[in-house]
Design a protein around this motif. Structure first.
Motif, short mmCIF file in Angstrom:
data_model
loop_
_atom_site.label_atom_id
_atom_site.label_comp_id
_atom_site.label_asym_id
_atom_site.label_seq_id
_atom_site.Cartn_x
_atom_site.Cartn_y
_atom_site.Cartn_z
N ILE A 67 1.18 0.84 8.63
CA ILE A 67 1.30 1.11 7.13
C ILE A 67 0.41 1.99 6.54
O ILE A 67 0.66 3.07 5.82
CB ILE A 67 1.70 -0.09 6.50
CG1 ILE A 67 2.98 -0.79 7.05
CG2 ILE A 67 2.06 0.10 4.84
CD1 ILE A 67 3.22 -2.14 6.83
N VAL A 68 -0.85 1.37 6.50
CA VAL A 68 -1.82 2.31 5.64
C VAL A 68 -2.21 3.43 6.13
O VAL A 68 -2.34 4.36 5.60
CB VAL A 68 -3.13 1.32 5.47
CG1 VAL A 68 -4.25 2.03 4.80
CG2 VAL A 68 -2.63 -0.14 4.86
N PHE A 69 -2.13 3.53 7.54
CA PHE A 69 -2.67 4.65 8.28
C PHE A 69 -1.62 6.16 7.74
O PHE A 69 -1.98 7.05 7.46
CB PHE A 69 -2.26 4.59 9.92
CG PHE A 69 -2.64 5.86 10.45
CD1 PHE A 69 -3.89 6.37 10.63
CD2 PHE A 69 -1.88 6.09 11.52
CE1 PHE A 69 -4.18 7.61 11.48
CE2 PHE A 69 -2.12 7.03 12.47
CZ PHE A 69 -3.58 7.93 12.29
N SER A 70 -0.37 5.71 8.00
CA SER A 70 0.70 6.55 7.45
C SER A 70 0.78 7.03 6.05
O SER A 70 0.78 8.18 5.66
CB SER A 70 2.10 6.20 8.00
OG SER A 70 2.74 5.06 7.44
N ALA A 71 0.53 5.74 5.21
CA ALA A 71 0.70 6.22 3.84
C ALA A 71 -0.47 6.92 3.21
O ALA A 71 -0.28 7.76 2.46
CB ALA A 71 0.76 4.66 3.09
N SER A 89 0.66 -1.09 0.05
CA SER A 89 0.10 -0.07 -0.15
C SER A 89 0.85 1.09 -0.18
O SER A 89 0.34 2.28 -0.40
CB SER A 89 -1.02 -0.16 0.89
OG SER A 89 -0.06 -0.22 2.46
N LEU A 90 2.07 1.09 0.49
CA LEU A 90 2.93 2.27 0.25
C LEU A 90 3.39 2.76 -1.22
O LEU A 90 3.75 3.74 -1.35
CB LEU A 90 4.22 1.87 1.03
CG LEU A 90 4.26 1.81 2.60
CD1 LEU A 90 5.65 1.25 3.15
CD2 LEU A 90 3.99 3.29 3.19
N LEU A 91 3.02 1.74 -2.00
CA LEU A 91 3.17 1.96 -3.29
C LEU A 91 1.83 2.56 -4.07
O LEU A 91 1.86 3.51 -4.83
CB LEU A 91 3.82 1.03 -4.27
CG LEU A 91 4.03 0.81 -5.83
CD1 LEU A 91 4.78 1.89 -6.08
CD2 LEU A 91 4.21 -0.35 -6.30
N LEU A 92 0.82 1.65 -3.69
CA LEU A 92 -0.48 1.94 -4.36
C LEU A 92 -1.04 3.41 -3.88
O LEU A 92 -1.68 3.87 -4.85
CB LEU A 92 -1.54 0.95 -4.00
CG LEU A 92 -1.05 -0.61 -4.59
CD1 LEU A 92 -2.08 -1.47 -4.12
CD2 LEU A 92 -0.89 -0.29 -5.99
N LEU A 93 -1.23 3.56 -2.67
CA LEU A 93 -1.75 4.91 -2.21
C LEU A 93 -0.90 6.01 -2.82
O LEU A 93 -1.85 7.15 -3.21
CB LEU A 93 -1.74 4.86 -0.70
CG LEU A 93 -2.70 3.85 -0.29
CD1 LEU A 93 -2.37 3.86 1.52
CD2 LEU A 93 -4.22 4.38 -0.43
N PRO A 94 0.25 6.24 -2.60
CA PRO A 94 0.68 7.64 -3.38
C PRO A 94 0.48 7.41 -4.94
O PRO A 94 0.60 8.85 -5.34
CB PRO A 94 2.43 7.42 -2.83
CG PRO A 94 2.59 5.98 -2.21
CD PRO A 94 1.12 5.75 -1.84
N PHE A 95 0.79 6.43 -5.36
CA PHE A 95 0.57 6.39 -6.96
C PHE A 95 -0.66 6.95 -7.37
O PHE A 95 -0.76 7.60 -8.36
CB PHE A 95 0.78 4.74 -7.35
CG PHE A 95 0.44 4.51 -8.92
CD1 PHE A 95 1.60 4.93 -9.67
CD2 PHE A 95 -0.43 4.42 -9.30
CE1 PHE A 95 1.59 4.77 -11.02
CE2 PHE A 95 -0.66 4.16 -10.90
CZ PHE A 95 0.70 4.32 -11.57
N PHE A 96 -1.77 6.52 -6.78
CA PHE A 96 -3.19 6.73 -7.15
C PHE A 96 -3.50 8.24 -6.64
O PHE A 96 -4.04 9.03 -7.27
CB PHE A 96 -4.14 5.69 -6.63
CG PHE A 96 -4.11 4.24 -7.30
CD1 PHE A 96 -3.98 4.46 -8.60
CD2 PHE A 96 -4.06 3.24 -6.67
CE1 PHE A 96 -3.95 3.07 -9.37
CE2 PHE A 96 -3.89 2.16 -7.33
CZ PHE A 96 -3.73 1.86 -8.51
N ILE A 97 -3.25 8.57 -5.53
CA ILE A 97 -3.50 9.82 -4.58
C ILE A 97 -2.67 10.91 -5.30
O ILE A 97 -3.18 11.98 -5.85
CB ILE A 97 -3.42 9.73 -3.26
CG1 ILE A 97 -4.56 8.78 -2.65
CG2 ILE A 97 -3.61 11.06 -2.57
CD1 ILE A 97 -4.38 8.42 -1.14
#
Length: 426
Positions: free
Chosen positions: A404-408, A89-97
């Motif tokens: 992980i998800v909280f911070s990302a 999710s550290l890759l997916l969340l910034p990639f999409f957001i």
């Protein structure tokens, strides 16, 4: 799929709010995260990539990239992949957001996140009182208060320190919006915001992890003093007094009901500090040292020894915890070996797993909150930096789904907002 720009923006704000609210509940959060990724793929034409956006995507994804770079260093490649999946999710969340080509309503996301989280956790506490009436009654009568917050957290399948990190953030957000409402909106709205702030403080006190309570108190002072140059002395004092007095009054009432809190913050925390690395010499370390600082110090001392034995490339993500347990056994620390304690310090944890580069990546990842917060004047991002830094000095939240998800998620939202602010000034 074709939708109006207004509908898409509204739906994206809703997605981010719902994701943030769901994080304490792992299964729903995992499902929502997958659906969020699918949603972004459906609307892939809405994504736009610039060098600056990609640069920050890379920084946020750095811990996950470490898993890929050091995959070869694990005894079992399959186990290494499993550990890497946790940080995907550290890759997916910034990639999409960060690639979204429209501006988020960050203020709205924060406000509804805090309100919904407060309401849901309040219902969870009521549920706990119903499904565990004996436990709840026992705590009200002052019996076995040491396990109070942990039992409630387990009832929703959470770890108490992780849950209270979320709640501390919610407390400060609720206070931020209460402070902003003073003198600006109708009194009924101000009262409701005050009520949600007070309820979130009660939740924080009930879960009762020491660092989260201290952080929330610091956050209230930080928010009270924000934009101090723009405030008259009378307005500044009014905000500061309301926040600090409200928090202190609830804390005082809580201590009167649950007096063990004072003992937990003083005697339990700092007991037996002369026994660092020698916990087995205590007659009953489970009772006298399990929640004390001496246990953390003993773990850190051993973990540092492991890190110094493999300082350059580490031992691999899948083998890090076992390396520390092996060291407990080799140094005859049976109490620590029995409970297989993790490192409880994210900097040491990544140093053990990935060597000196891991130590650097953790510093950059957490420090990014400070850079984004100060450079774009997002006071809640600055507080998140303090919260996440201190939490990871005494625990390791980049090995946990919720951490992980909280911070990302929040780092991606705050960074996107900062990039938009910079674009406005260009």
């Amino acid at each position: 799929m074709i939708v109006s720009e207004r509908t898409y923006r509204f739906s994206y704000n809703a997605w981010l709010t719902i994701l943030a609210v769901s994080i304490p509940f792992r299964i729903p959060a995992t499902v929502l995260l997958i659906l969020f990724a699918v949603y972004n793929l459906v609307f892939f034409n809405q994504l736009k990539f610039t060098r600056r956006r990609v640069f920050f995507m890379f920084l946020i994804a750095a811990p996950f990239i470490l898993d890929l770079l050091f995959l070869w260093n694990n005894t079992s490649i399959a186990e290494g992949i499993k550990h890497g999946e946790k940080r995907l999710s550290l890759l997916l969340l910034p990639f999409f957001i960060l690639s979204q080509n429209h501006r988020f309503n960050t203020v709205l996301i924060l406000r509804y996140y805090a309100l919904a989280t407060t309401a849901i956790l309040s219902l969870c506490l009521m549920r706990f009182a119903i499904i565990e009436p004996e436990l709840f009654s026992k705590y009200l009568n002052g019996v076995d208060l040491w396990e109070m917050g942990y039992a409630f957290a387990r009832s929703i399948k959470m770890h108490a320190p992780a849950l209270n990190m979320h709640v501390a953030f919610v407390v400060v957000i609720n206070f931020y919006f209460f402070k902003e409402a003073l003198g600006q909106i109708r009194k009924t709205h101000v009262i409701w915001r005050l009520v949600f702030f007070l309820i979130s403080v009660i939740l924080l006190q009930y879960i009762n992890t020491r660092l989260a309570i201290v952080n929330a108190f610091f956050g209230i002072i930080l928010i009270s003093l924000a934009d101090v140059r723009k405030l008259k002395t009378k307005g500044l004092l009014k905000r500061l007094v309301i926040g600090v007095f409200g928090f202190a009054l609830l804390s005082y009432g809580f201590v009167k009901i649950f007096p063990y809190s004072v003992e937990k913050f003083s005697e339990v925390t700092f007991a037996h500090l002369d026994k660092v690395g020698k916990l087995d010499s205590l007659e009953n370390p489970e009772a006298s040292a399990y929640n004390g600082l001496v246990t953390r110090l003993s773990i850190w001392k051993t973990s540092l020894d492991v890190a110094l034995e493999h300082p350059v490339i580490g031992v691999g993500a899948a083998d890090g915890k076992q390396a520390v347990i092996n060291k407990f056994e080799a140094t005859n620390q049976q109490f620590l070996a029995k409970y297989k304690f993790p490192v409880h310090n994210q900097f040491l944890d990544f140093w053990i797993k990935f060597g000196i580069l891991g130590l650097l990546v953790v510093a950059v990842y957490i420090g990014l909150f400070a850079y984004i917060g100060f450079s774009s004047r997002q006071i809640l991002c600055v507080f998140f930096f303090v919260l996440f830094l201190t939490a990871n000095l005494v625990d390791d939240f980049l090995i946990r789904f919720d951490g992980i998800v909280f911070s990302a998620l929040w780092l991606s939202i705050f960074t996107k907002n900062a990039l938009d602010i910079k674009l406005d000034k260009a």
